[in-house]
Design a protein around this motif. Structure first.
Motif, PDB file in Angstrom:
ATOM      1  N   ILE A  50       0.840  -1.203   0.000  1.00  0.00           N
ATOM      2  CA  ILE A  50       0.000   0.000   0.000  1.00  0.00           C
ATOM      3  C   ILE A  50       0.874   1.252   0.000  1.00  0.00           C
ATOM      4  CG2 ILE A  50      -1.581   1.364   1.446  1.00  0.00           C
ATOM      5  CD1 ILE A  50      -2.906  -1.321   2.248  1.00  0.00           C
ATOM      6  N   THR A  51       1.953   1.214   0.760  1.00  0.00           N
ATOM      7  CA  THR A  51       2.861   2.360   0.824  1.00  0.00           C
ATOM      8  C   THR A  51       3.569   2.571  -0.515  1.00  0.00           C
ATOM      9  OG1 THR A  51       3.210   1.792   3.150  1.00  0.00           O
ATOM     10  CG2 THR A  51       4.673   3.447   2.219  1.00  0.00           C
ATOM     11  N   PHE A  54       0.620   4.052  -2.928  1.00  0.00           N
ATOM     12  CA  PHE A  54       0.070   5.389  -2.679  1.00  0.00           C
ATOM     13  C   PHE A  54       1.114   6.385  -2.194  1.00  0.00           C
ATOM     14  CE2 PHE A  54      -3.779   2.688  -2.151  1.00  0.00           C
ATOM     15  CZ  PHE A  54      -4.588   3.285  -3.096  1.00  0.00           C
ATOM     16  N   ASP A  57       2.859   9.134   2.167  1.00  0.00           N
ATOM     17  CA  ASP A  57       1.776   9.993   2.672  1.00  0.00           C
ATOM     18  C   ASP A  57       0.645   9.218   3.310  1.00  0.00           C
ATOM     19  OD1 ASP A  57       2.907  12.244   1.827  1.00  0.00           O
ATOM     20  OD2 ASP A  57       1.271  12.852   0.463  1.00  0.00           O
ATOM     21  N   ILE A  58       0.549   7.942   2.937  1.00  0.00           N
ATOM     22  CA  ILE A  58      -0.577   7.114   3.391  1.00  0.00           C
ATOM     23  C   ILE A  58      -0.378   6.644   4.837  1.00  0.00           C
ATOM     24  CG2 ILE A  58       0.238   4.813   2.687  1.00  0.00           C
ATOM     25  CD1 ILE A  58      -3.145   6.261   1.666  1.00  0.00           C
ATOM     26  N   LEU A  65      -1.044   2.640   9.266  1.00  0.00           N
ATOM     27  CA  LEU A  65      -1.846   3.045   8.105  1.00  0.00           C
ATOM     28  C   LEU A  65      -2.812   4.163   8.494  1.00  0.00           C
ATOM     29  CD1 LEU A  65      -2.806   2.560   5.175  1.00  0.00           C
ATOM     30  CD2 LEU A  65      -4.345   0.803   6.083  1.00  0.00           C
ATOM     31  N   ASN A  66      -2.812   5.226   7.716  1.00  0.00           N
ATOM     32  CA  ASN A  66      -3.769   6.312   7.914  1.00  0.00           C
ATOM     33  C   ASN A  66      -5.048   5.955   7.146  1.00  0.00           C
ATOM     34  OD1 ASN A  66      -5.280   8.691   7.800  1.00  0.00           O
ATOM     35  ND2 ASN A  66      -3.438   9.976   7.889  1.00  0.00           N
ATOM     36  N   ARG A  67      -6.008   5.408   7.869  1.00  0.00           N
ATOM     37  CA  ARG A  67      -7.215   4.881   7.221  1.00  0.00           C
ATOM     38  C   ARG A  67      -8.053   5.972   6.578  1.00  0.00           C
ATOM     39  NH1 ARG A  67      -8.323  -0.264   8.349  1.00  0.00           N
ATOM     40  NH2 ARG A  67      -6.740  -1.277   9.625  1.00  0.00           N
ATOM     41  N   LYS A  69      -6.913   8.723   5.199  1.00  0.00           N
ATOM     42  CA  LYS A  69      -6.240   9.037   3.934  1.00  0.00           C
ATOM     43  C   LYS A  69      -6.526   7.971   2.884  1.00  0.00           C
ATOM     44  CE  LYS A  69      -2.990  12.529   3.751  1.00  0.00           C
ATOM     45  NZ  LYS A  69      -1.955  12.592   4.811  1.00  0.00           N
ATOM     46  N   LEU A  70      -6.464   6.706   3.317  1.00  0.00           N
ATOM     47  CA  LEU A  70      -6.720   5.619   2.380  1.00  0.00           C
ATOM     48  C   LEU A  70      -8.142   5.730   1.825  1.00  0.00           C
ATOM     49  CD1 LEU A  70      -5.633   3.006   1.070  1.00  0.00           C
ATOM     50  CD2 LEU A  70      -6.597   1.750   3.013  1.00  0.00           C
ATOM     51  N   HIS A  73      -8.285   8.263  -0.837  1.00  0.00           N
ATOM     52  CA  HIS A  73      -7.686   7.797  -2.087  1.00  0.00           C
ATOM     53  C   HIS A  73      -8.627   6.921  -2.900  1.00  0.00           C
ATOM     54  CE1 HIS A  73      -3.523   9.137  -2.414  1.00  0.00           C
ATOM     55  NE2 HIS A  73      -3.445   9.067  -1.105  1.00  0.00           N
TER      56      HIS A  73
END
Ligand code: ATP
Length: 200
Positions: A50-51, A54, A57-58, A65-67, A69-70, A73
């Motif tokens: 995921i990193t 994206f 920044d994620i 994990l910044n949920r 932000k996800l 996206h």
């Protein structure tokens, strides 16, 4: 491999309450929601991918994990949602199967709110639905959580209907009654599952 029962039910139906009784009876549980978090924990393959996809920044400053932000996206970007599902669904399935395979009780339980919606019923031998009416779902969720009636209704509407779940489930626990009435129902199912697991 032993018998696996998939335990499901809508928001506020009583899955956790029922699962706790099975646990008291010595049955090992795998929780689909917990597995879904584990596969994106720090150091996981899921989070690494995921990193890479994206960008850094994620992540939150603590590398989790910044949920939010996800969600940003993938919101209104179907191809990104599809990418994420294609990445995570096989990892989640494999991890659930691995954890179920590692259980040592006579049978085990996969607890999954979206068992039918996500096709997880295909991974289990039998399905058990905790059934209550939408009205009771609203009442019990309202008492438990500080969410609005609109938010609760949105979640209920996003899940399979009561009728659909009832038609698909092998076994049903009616949870309209008192909490104290649940235990005997769970014990009866437990004895049946023990019998079934002896015959497999
Ligand atoms: P969710 O999917 O929303 O997490 P759940 O299906 O796991 O919910 P529980 O948390 O077990 O449901 O139950 C919802 C709420 O209803 C909880 O506050 C629980 O204590 C309560 N509850 C469960 N069964 C009964 C019952 N028979 N009578 C009264 N309250 C109950």
């Amino acid at each position: 491999t032993n018998l696996v029962v998939g335990l499901t039910g809508g928001i506020g139906s009583g899955k956790t309450t029922v699962a706790n009784i099975f646990a008291e009876l010595g049955i090992e549980l795998v929780d689909a929601d917990i597995v879904a978090r584990e596969v994106v924990a720090i150091g996981s393959l899921g989070l690494t991918k995921i990193t890479q996809h994206f960008g850094a920044d994620i992540l939150n400053s603590d590398s989790t994990l910044n949920r939010a932000k996800l969600r940003e996206h993938i919101f209104s970007k179907p191809e990104e949602l599809e990418w994420l599902n294609a990445l995570l669904h096989p990892i989640i399935r494999a991890e659930m199967l691995k954890q179920l395979d590692n259980t040592r009780s006579p049978y085990s339980i996969l607890i999954a709110p979206l068992l039918f919606e996500n096709g997880l019923d295909r991974l289990v031998d039998r399905t058990l639905l905790v059934d209550i009416s939408p009205e009771q779902q609203r009442n019990r969720t309202k008492i438990r959580d500080s969410v609005t009636a609109e938010q609760i209704q949105k979640i209920i509407d996003s899940q399979a209907s009561r009728e659909e779940k009832l038609s698909k489930a092998d076994d049903v626990i009616d949870n309209h009654g008192e909490r104290s009435a649940l235990r005997n129902k769970v014990v009866a199912l437990h004895n049946n599952y023990l019998k079934l697991s002896n015959n497999t």
